[in-house]
Write a protein that holds these residues in place. Structure first.
Motif, PDB file in Angstrom:
ATOM      1  N   GLU A 101      -8.363 -17.165  35.720  1.00 61.12           N
ATOM      2  CA  GLU A 101      -6.976 -16.730  35.896  1.00 61.12           C
ATOM      3  C   GLU A 101      -6.072 -17.877  36.334  1.00 61.12           C
ATOM      4  N   MET A 102      -6.185 -18.985  35.618  1.00 60.10           N
ATOM      5  CA  MET A 102      -5.338 -20.141  35.868  1.00 60.10           C
ATOM      6  C   MET A 102      -4.017 -19.964  35.128  1.00 60.10           C
ATOM      7  N   SER A 103      -3.113 -20.903  35.306  1.00 61.36           N
ATOM      8  CA  SER A 103      -1.828 -20.801  34.617  1.00 61.36           C
ATOM      9  C   SER A 103      -1.584 -22.057  33.792  1.00 61.36           C
ATOM     10  N   LEU A 104      -0.890 -21.870  32.680  1.00 63.14           N
ATOM     11  CA  LEU A 104      -0.457 -22.968  31.826  1.00 63.14           C
ATOM     12  C   LEU A 104       1.030 -23.212  32.072  1.00 63.14           C
ATOM     13  N   PRO A 105       1.510 -24.456  31.937  1.00 60.33           N
ATOM     14  CA  PRO A 105       2.920 -24.732  32.216  1.00 60.33           C
ATOM     15  C   PRO A 105       3.899 -23.924  31.360  1.00 60.33           C
ATOM     16  N   LEU A 106       3.617 -23.745  30.079  1.00 56.98           N
ATOM     17  CA  LEU A 106       4.554 -23.036  29.209  1.00 56.98           C
ATOM     18  C   LEU A 106       4.213 -21.565  29.031  1.00 56.98           C
ATOM     19  N   ALA A 107       2.955 -21.199  29.175  1.00 58.97           N
ATOM     20  CA  ALA A 107       2.531 -19.829  28.916  1.00 58.97           C
ATOM     21  C   ALA A 107       2.495 -18.975  30.178  1.00 58.97           C
ATOM     22  N   GLY A 108       2.416 -19.580  31.330  1.00 58.07           N
ATOM     23  CA  GLY A 108       2.348 -18.822  32.568  1.00 58.07           C
ATOM     24  C   GLY A 108       0.922 -18.462  32.928  1.00 58.07           C
ATOM     25  N   GLU A 109       0.780 -17.348  33.625  1.00 53.53           N
ATOM     26  CA  GLU A 109      -0.532 -16.900  34.111  1.00 53.53           C
ATOM     27  C   GLU A 109      -1.392 -16.394  32.959  1.00 53.53           C
ATOM     28  N   LEU A 110      -2.652 -16.819  32.931  1.00 55.08           N
ATOM     29  CA  LEU A 110      -3.594 -16.349  31.922  1.00 55.08           C
ATOM     30  C   LEU A 110      -4.489 -15.288  32.533  1.00 55.08           C
ATOM     31  N   SER A 111      -4.714 -14.220  31.807  1.00 53.42           N
ATOM     32  CA  SER A 111      -5.675 -13.210  32.241  1.00 53.42           C
ATOM     33  C   SER A 111      -6.965 -13.420  31.456  1.00 53.42           C
ATOM     34  N   ILE A 112      -7.951 -12.635  31.764  1.00 57.63           N
ATOM     35  CA  ILE A 112      -9.218 -12.771  31.048  1.00 57.63           C
ATOM     36  C   ILE A 112      -9.059 -12.376  29.581  1.00 57.63           C
ATOM     37  N   VAL A 113      -8.129 -11.460  29.296  1.00 58.13           N
ATOM     38  CA  VAL A 113      -7.902 -11.032  27.909  1.00 58.13           C
ATOM     39  C   VAL A 113      -7.264 -12.162  27.104  1.00 58.13           C
ATOM     40  N   THR A 114      -6.237 -12.803  27.661  1.00 61.76           N
ATOM     41  CA  THR A 114      -5.601 -13.903  26.930  1.00 61.76           C
ATOM     42  C   THR A 114      -6.546 -15.100  26.814  1.00 61.76           C
ATOM     43  N   GLY A 115      -7.387 -15.304  27.807  1.00 64.42           N
ATOM     44  CA  GLY A 115      -8.393 -16.366  27.705  1.00 64.42           C
ATOM     45  C   GLY A 115      -9.396 -16.084  26.608  1.00 64.42           C
ATOM     46  N   MET A 116      -9.802 -14.822  26.481  1.00 65.89           N
ATOM     47  CA  MET A 116     -10.747 -14.448  25.426  1.00 65.89           C
ATOM     48  C   MET A 116     -10.113 -14.575  24.050  1.00 65.89           C
ATOM     49  N   VAL A 117      -8.837 -14.219  23.931  1.00 58.56           N
ATOM     50  CA  VAL A 117      -8.134 -14.382  22.656  1.00 58.56           C
ATOM     51  C   VAL A 117      -8.051 -15.861  22.288  1.00 58.56           C
ATOM     52  N   GLY A 118      -7.734 -16.718  23.254  1.00 58.50           N
ATOM     53  CA  GLY A 118      -7.703 -18.164  22.998  1.00 58.50           C
ATOM     54  C   GLY A 118      -9.062 -18.694  22.601  1.00 58.50           C
ATOM     55  N   LEU A 119     -10.117 -18.207  23.254  1.00 59.43           N
ATOM     56  CA  LEU A 119     -11.476 -18.613  22.910  1.00 59.43           C
ATOM     57  C   LEU A 119     -11.817 -18.214  21.485  1.00 59.43           C
ATOM     58  N   LEU A 120     -11.503 -16.987  21.114  1.00 57.03           N
ATOM     59  CA  LEU A 120     -11.838 -16.521  19.765  1.00 57.03           C
ATOM     60  C   LEU A 120     -11.036 -17.237  18.686  1.00 57.03           C
ATOM     61  N   PHE A 121      -9.743 -17.495  18.950  1.00 58.20           N
ATOM     62  CA  PHE A 121      -8.951 -18.262  17.991  1.00 58.20           C
ATOM     63  C   PHE A 121      -9.494 -19.679  17.833  1.00 58.20           C
ATOM     64  N   GLY A 155     -10.673 -23.963  22.514  1.00 61.90           N
ATOM     65  CA  GLY A 155     -10.974 -22.543  22.682  1.00 61.90           C
ATOM     66  C   GLY A 155     -11.816 -22.286  23.916  1.00 61.90           C
ATOM     67  N   ILE A 156     -12.821 -23.122  24.140  1.00 59.91           N
ATOM     68  CA  ILE A 156     -13.658 -22.976  25.333  1.00 59.91           C
ATOM     69  C   ILE A 156     -12.838 -23.214  26.588  1.00 59.91           C
ATOM     70  N   ALA A 157     -11.954 -24.211  26.560  1.00 56.85           N
ATOM     71  CA  ALA A 157     -11.100 -24.481  27.715  1.00 56.85           C
ATOM     72  C   ALA A 157     -10.185 -23.296  28.013  1.00 56.85           C
ATOM     73  N   LEU A 158      -9.599 -22.693  26.979  1.00 55.84           N
ATOM     74  CA  LEU A 158      -8.747 -21.521  27.187  1.00 55.84           C
ATOM     75  C   LEU A 158      -9.553 -20.336  27.712  1.00 55.84           C
ATOM     76  N   GLY A 159     -10.762 -20.179  27.233  1.00 53.11           N
ATOM     77  CA  GLY A 159     -11.614 -19.102  27.724  1.00 53.11           C
ATOM     78  C   GLY A 159     -11.946 -19.259  29.197  1.00 53.11           C
ATOM     79  N   VAL A 160     -12.280 -20.474  29.609  1.00 57.82           N
ATOM     80  CA  VAL A 160     -12.587 -20.738  31.014  1.00 57.82           C
ATOM     81  C   VAL A 160     -11.339 -20.571  31.875  1.00 57.82           C
ATOM     82  N   MET A 161     -10.207 -21.060  31.389  1.00 60.99           N
ATOM     83  CA  MET A 161      -8.968 -20.932  32.153  1.00 60.99           C
ATOM     84  C   MET A 161      -8.560 -19.467  32.295  1.00 60.99           C
ATOM     85  N   GLY A 162      -8.781 -18.666  31.277  1.00 59.95           N
ATOM     86  CA  GLY A 162      -8.492 -17.241  31.373  1.00 59.95           C
ATOM     87  C   GLY A 162      -9.437 -16.532  32.316  1.00 59.95           C
ATOM     88  N   TYR A 163     -10.697 -16.927  32.308  1.00 65.30           N
ATOM     89  CA  TYR A 163     -11.689 -16.317  33.197  1.00 65.30           C
ATOM     90  C   TYR A 163     -11.367 -16.605  34.660  1.00 65.30           C
TER      91      TYR A 163
END
Length: 84
Positions: A41-61, A31-39
């Motif tokens: 604005e990095m990209s994941l191979p299968l999910a594509g570009e992460l925004s701060i909103v999707t990073g925050m959702v990943g962090l909270l999940f 969750g912390i890794a997804l939050g940092v990656m969203g902050y």
């Protein structure tokens, strides 16, 4: 359980408690890794570009599932001691 092992050692006594504790730590780290990656604005191979909103959702999940797994591990450890 003796006084010398009364700390967090109880979370590693049974296989379920150990597994739930490991899952809790991994979920929080993911969750912390997804939050940092969203902050950043990095990209994941299968999910594509992460925004701060999707990073925050990943962090909270990640935090939610980590807390649920940790509570399950703690309940299995301390719930059996008080029932008998």
């Amino acid at each position: 359980m003796t006084n010398s092992t009364a700390g967090l050692g109880g979370l590693f006594e049974t296989r379920f408690s150990t597994g739930a504790t490991v899952v809790a730590v991994l979920a929080v780290v993911l969750g912390i890794a997804l939050g940092v990656m969203g902050y950043q604005e990095m990209s994941l191979p299968l999910a594509g570009e992460l925004s701060i909103v999707t990073g925050m959702v990943g962090l909270l999940f990640g935090l939610f599932f980590g807390i649920v797994a940790f509570v399950a591990a703690a309940y299995m450890d301390y719930g059996d001691d008080h029932g008998h």
